[in-house]
Scaffold this motif. Sequence first.
Motif, PDB file in Angstrom:
ATOM      1  N   GLY A 115     -13.023 -10.107  -1.757  1.00 23.65           N
ATOM      2  CA  GLY A 115     -11.596 -10.106  -2.080  1.00 23.65           C
ATOM      3  C   GLY A 115     -11.196  -8.939  -2.960  1.00 23.65           C
ATOM      4  N   ALA A 116     -12.064  -8.562  -3.911  1.00 26.06           N
ATOM      5  CA  ALA A 116     -11.756  -7.429  -4.785  1.00 26.06           C
ATOM      6  C   ALA A 116     -11.703  -6.122  -3.997  1.00 26.06           C
ATOM      7  CB  ALA A 116     -12.796  -7.338  -5.900  1.00 26.06           C
ATOM      8  N   ALA A 117     -12.693  -5.921  -3.125  1.00 27.91           N
ATOM      9  CA  ALA A 117     -12.699  -4.709  -2.306  1.00 27.91           C
ATOM     10  C   ALA A 117     -11.471  -4.671  -1.398  1.00 27.91           C
ATOM     11  CB  ALA A 117     -13.984  -4.641  -1.478  1.00 27.91           C
ATOM     12  N   GLY A 118     -11.178  -5.809  -0.761  1.00 27.74           N
ATOM     13  CA  GLY A 118     -10.013  -5.874   0.108  1.00 27.74           C
ATOM     14  C   GLY A 118      -8.720  -5.708  -0.654  1.00 27.74           C
ATOM     15  N   GLY A 119      -8.652  -6.226  -1.897  1.00 30.15           N
ATOM     16  CA  GLY A 119      -7.438  -6.098  -2.694  1.00 30.15           C
ATOM     17  C   GLY A 119      -7.167  -4.668  -3.116  1.00 30.15           C
ATOM     18  N   VAL A 120      -8.208  -3.962  -3.551  1.00 28.60           N
ATOM     19  CA  VAL A 120      -8.036  -2.548  -3.900  1.00 28.60           C
ATOM     20  C   VAL A 120      -7.600  -1.757  -2.669  1.00 28.60           C
ATOM     21  CG1 VAL A 120      -9.213  -0.450  -4.667  1.00 28.60           C
ATOM     22  CG2 VAL A 120      -9.653  -2.619  -5.832  1.00 28.60           C
ATOM     23  N   LEU A 121      -8.233  -2.028  -1.537  1.00 26.24           N
ATOM     24  CA  LEU A 121      -7.868  -1.331  -0.307  1.00 26.24           C
ATOM     25  C   LEU A 121      -6.425  -1.645   0.083  1.00 26.24           C
ATOM     26  CD1 LEU A 121      -8.638   0.448   2.072  1.00 26.24           C
ATOM     27  CD2 LEU A 121      -9.557  -1.576   3.221  1.00 26.24           C
ATOM     28  N   ASP A 122      -6.011  -2.895  -0.080  1.00 22.33           N
ATOM     29  CA  ASP A 122      -4.652  -3.297   0.272  1.00 22.33           C
ATOM     30  C   ASP A 122      -3.625  -2.494  -0.516  1.00 22.33           C
ATOM     31  OD1 ASP A 122      -2.552  -4.635   1.376  1.00 22.33           O
ATOM     32  OD2 ASP A 122      -2.965  -6.561   0.445  1.00 22.33           O
ATOM     33  N   VAL A 123      -3.786  -2.435  -1.832  1.00 21.39           N
ATOM     34  CA  VAL A 123      -2.843  -1.698  -2.675  1.00 21.39           C
ATOM     35  C   VAL A 123      -2.883  -0.211  -2.352  1.00 21.39           C
ATOM     36  CG1 VAL A 123      -2.284  -1.027  -5.047  1.00 21.39           C
ATOM     37  CG2 VAL A 123      -2.908  -3.393  -4.533  1.00 21.39           C
ATOM     38  N   ALA A 124      -4.085   0.350  -2.239  1.00 18.28           N
ATOM     39  CA  ALA A 124      -4.218   1.788  -2.031  1.00 18.28           C
ATOM     40  C   ALA A 124      -3.650   2.224  -0.685  1.00 18.28           C
ATOM     41  CB  ALA A 124      -5.685   2.193  -2.136  1.00 18.28           C
ATOM     42  N   MET A 125      -3.920   1.467   0.383  1.00 22.16           N
ATOM     43  CA  MET A 125      -3.422   1.881   1.699  1.00 22.16           C
ATOM     44  C   MET A 125      -1.909   1.698   1.786  1.00 22.16           C
ATOM     45  SD  MET A 125      -4.909  -1.135   4.176  1.00 22.16           S
ATOM     46  CE  MET A 125      -4.164  -2.775   4.262  1.00 22.16           C
ATOM     47  N   ASN A 126      -1.349   0.687   1.112  1.00 25.20           N
ATOM     48  CA  ASN A 126       0.106   0.536   1.086  1.00 25.20           C
ATOM     49  C   ASN A 126       0.760   1.664   0.299  1.00 25.20           C
ATOM     50  OD1 ASN A 126       1.467  -2.015   2.332  1.00 25.20           O
ATOM     51  ND2 ASN A 126      -0.498  -2.760   1.572  1.00 25.20           N
ATOM     52  N   ALA A 127       0.171   2.037  -0.832  1.00 27.54           N
ATOM     53  CA  ALA A 127       0.704   3.153  -1.607  1.00 27.54           C
ATOM     54  C   ALA A 127       0.638   4.445  -0.804  1.00 27.54           C
ATOM     55  CB  ALA A 127      -0.072   3.295  -2.917  1.00 27.54           C
ATOM     56  N   ASN A 128      -0.471   4.650  -0.103  1.00 27.43           N
ATOM     57  CA  ASN A 128      -0.606   5.835   0.731  1.00 27.43           C
ATOM     58  C   ASN A 128       0.392   5.802   1.887  1.00 27.43           C
ATOM     59  OD1 ASN A 128      -2.241   7.604   2.942  1.00 27.43           O
ATOM     60  ND2 ASN A 128      -2.811   8.200   0.858  1.00 27.43           N
ATOM     61  N   GLY A 129       0.601   4.612   2.455  1.00 29.54           N
ATOM     62  CA  GLY A 129       1.570   4.473   3.534  1.00 29.54           C
ATOM     63  C   GLY A 129       2.984   4.772   3.104  1.00 29.54           C
ATOM     64  N   VAL A 130       3.354   4.394   1.875  1.00 23.82           N
ATOM     65  CA  VAL A 130       4.688   4.691   1.359  1.00 23.82           C
ATOM     66  C   VAL A 130       4.898   6.201   1.258  1.00 23.82           C
ATOM     67  CG1 VAL A 130       6.163   4.553  -0.702  1.00 23.82           C
ATOM     68  CG2 VAL A 130       5.023   2.502   0.150  1.00 23.82           C
ATOM     69  N   VAL A 131       3.877   6.927   0.807  1.00 22.90           N
ATOM     70  CA  VAL A 131       3.972   8.381   0.715  1.00 22.90           C
ATOM     71  C   VAL A 131       4.159   8.998   2.099  1.00 22.90           C
ATOM     72  CG1 VAL A 131       2.741  10.479   0.056  1.00 22.90           C
ATOM     73  CG2 VAL A 131       2.630   8.466  -1.406  1.00 22.90           C
ATOM     74  N   VAL A 132       3.388   8.536   3.078  1.00 21.27           N
ATOM     75  CA  VAL A 132       3.535   9.046   4.443  1.00 21.27           C
ATOM     76  C   VAL A 132       4.921   8.710   4.988  1.00 21.27           C
ATOM     77  CG1 VAL A 132       2.643   8.912   6.794  1.00 21.27           C
ATOM     78  CG2 VAL A 132       1.053   8.898   4.867  1.00 21.27           C
ATOM     79  N   GLN A 133       5.411   7.511   4.693  1.00 24.29           N
ATOM     80  CA  GLN A 133       6.753   7.112   5.149  1.00 24.29           C
ATOM     81  C   GLN A 133       7.819   8.040   4.585  1.00 24.29           C
ATOM     82  OE1 GLN A 133       8.548   2.876   5.628  1.00 24.29           O
ATOM     83  NE2 GLN A 133       8.864   3.394   3.481  1.00 24.29           N
ATOM     84  N   GLU A 134       7.706   8.410   3.329  1.00 22.05           N
ATOM     85  CA  GLU A 134       8.670   9.316   2.714  1.00 22.05           C
ATOM     86  C   GLU A 134       8.667  10.678   3.410  1.00 22.05           C
ATOM     87  OE1 GLU A 134       7.550   9.350  -1.375  1.00 22.05           O
ATOM     88  OE2 GLU A 134       8.657   7.502  -1.852  1.00 22.05           O
ATOM     89  N   ARG A 135       7.488  11.132   3.816  1.00 22.07           N
ATOM     90  CA  ARG A 135       7.399  12.419   4.506  1.00 22.07           C
ATOM     91  C   ARG A 135       7.946  12.328   5.926  1.00 22.07           C
ATOM     92  NH1 ARG A 135       1.446  14.750   2.514  1.00 22.07           N
ATOM     93  NH2 ARG A 135       1.961  14.770   0.279  1.00 22.07           N
ATOM     94  N   TYR A 136       7.825  11.149   6.538  1.00 23.77           N
ATOM     95  CA  TYR A 136       8.357  10.955   7.881  1.00 23.77           C
ATOM     96  C   TYR A 136       9.874  10.868   7.879  1.00 23.77           C
ATOM     97  CZ  TYR A 136       4.659  10.537  11.343  1.00 23.77           C
ATOM     98  OH  TYR A 136       3.673  10.823  12.250  1.00 23.77           O
ATOM     99  N   GLY A 137      10.448  10.311   6.840  1.00 30.41           N
ATOM    100  CA  GLY A 137      11.897  10.173   6.768  1.00 30.41           C
ATOM    101  C   GLY A 137      12.447   8.997   7.538  1.00 30.41           C
ATOM    102  N   ARG A 138      11.580   8.066   7.918  1.00 31.09           N
ATOM    103  CA  ARG A 138      12.033   6.843   8.591  1.00 31.09           C
ATOM    104  C   ARG A 138      11.011   5.735   8.343  1.00 31.09           C
ATOM    105  NH1 ARG A 138       9.123   6.794  13.552  1.00 31.09           N
ATOM    106  NH2 ARG A 138       8.368   8.849  14.183  1.00 31.09           N
ATOM    107  N   SER A 139      11.449   4.493   8.600  1.00 29.42           N
ATOM    108  CA  SER A 139      10.599   3.349   8.309  1.00 29.42           C
ATOM    109  C   SER A 139       9.375   3.313   9.220  1.00 29.42           C
ATOM    110  CB  SER A 139      11.410   2.054   8.495  1.00 29.42           C
ATOM    111  OG  SER A 139      10.604   0.927   8.255  1.00 29.42           O
ATOM    112  N   ILE A 140       8.192   3.198   8.607  1.00 32.64           N
ATOM    113  CA  ILE A 140       6.954   3.064   9.380  1.00 32.64           C
ATOM    114  C   ILE A 140       6.076   1.937   8.841  1.00 32.64           C
ATOM    115  CG2 ILE A 140       6.925   5.524   9.983  1.00 32.64           C
ATOM    116  CD1 ILE A 140       4.596   5.829   7.950  1.00 32.64           C
ATOM    117  N   MET A 141       6.468   1.337   7.706  1.00 33.74           N
ATOM    118  CA  MET A 141       5.597   0.370   7.054  1.00 33.74           C
ATOM    119  C   MET A 141       5.373  -0.886   7.887  1.00 33.74           C
ATOM    120  SD  MET A 141       4.264   1.505   4.278  1.00 33.74           S
ATOM    121  CE  MET A 141       3.782   0.050   3.341  1.00 33.74           C
ATOM    122  N   SER A 142       6.406  -1.371   8.546  1.00 31.42           N
ATOM    123  CA  SER A 142       6.219  -2.552   9.383  1.00 31.42           C
ATOM    124  C   SER A 142       5.231  -2.254  10.508  1.00 31.42           C
ATOM    125  CB  SER A 142       7.557  -3.016   9.964  1.00 31.42           C
ATOM    126  OG  SER A 142       7.392  -4.199  10.710  1.00 31.42           O
TER     127      SER A 142
END
Length: 387
Positions: A115-142
């Motif tokens: 759970g700890a490994a998965g939790g760190v990965l969950d936060v990190a990949m979502n944070a990374n996804g938000v950065v990529v979304q900002e560069r794309y200029g449109r919603s990609i998180m869903s």
Amino acid sequence: MTTPPVLAAPRRRDRRARLAVAVTFGLHGVAAGSWAGRIPWVKEIRHLSAADLGLALMGAAIGGLLAAPLAAWLISRFGSRATTRAAGIAMAVSLPLVPSAPTLPTIFAALVLFGAAGGVLDVAMNANGVVVQERYGRSIMSGLHGIWSVGGLIGSVAAGLAAGAGLDAPVHLLIVGIVMFAASLLSGFWLTPAPRSSVGRVFARPDRVLLLLGGVIFFGLFAEAAAADWSAVYLRTVAHAPQDVAAWGYAAFSLAMTGGRLMGDRLVERFGASRLVRAAALTGAAGLTLGLLVPVTAVVIVAFAVLGVGMATVVPLAFSAAGGTPGHDPGTSVAAVATVGYGGWMLAPPVIGFVAQGTSLTVALAVVAAMTALIAVPAGALRTSRT
């Protein structure tokens, strides 16, 4: 609306970064689905009661809860790319340890690590996804979370096939861990080199908006944990489905969630995040209630599918809104709402297990239906954030 403003067309490196983070979401889902599909094996082989199983499953939730602030610190110090890559490898290593653990305390300890490994990965990949979304200029998180659901579907279907073939869970999950290890190493090279914390803080102050978004994730993860941990058990013990068929409860949930999430980015642009999440929550609650009122195998599988449709956009849109909250770095704000939200994942296993022990699993899952409907209450916070 949580849709980001229109920017320039994404460059090639941004498209590769989106692919890499999508692969990471998929690997996380494969691990979760693989484990969810083998829970009945662990329960039966290790002779665990419903309360024992609920306590053991709480280990993964505790690990995930503790991982959120750890992830914020790691992202602040090393960036989301390095944190995502390392956490993916750690999750791959910890996955086979769970079914190999022989006793309740060792199962609990292995699930804390997983759970700890998965939790760190969950936060990190979502944070990374938000950065990529900002560069794309449109919603990609869903869509990214849709890829997670694809992974969950693949993992749960493979688990059902492995169970049907008589393959023991330790061997099955060792194979999954090896594949995940190699894929995490390779995809990590393409992850976007997101900047470290730009606001000088490791932890985001939990203001009203972040607390409400954390509440949305809390209720959403409560329902998702119920489907992941108890769908197969409910089908096996209440609907009297064979073990290989029981694994299809979570497969149906994952398949329906996949479709909803892959369509979610378009739906949020049309209806808005707040309205979409409110309608989805009530749909999911109604679907689960149907499965509780009619405990027939086919109906229950459909019920978990409807729950999957309802839960499809809840968590990704809340994470997306948190990542775009003004005044906060994406990594720290995602970690803040994850800390609140993972309480739902932590509480679901013991609450369901202990309520089932004292009453019945049907009554316990009725609590889940009520929690799912409650998502509609704080959903208005998605309207006050930007991404």
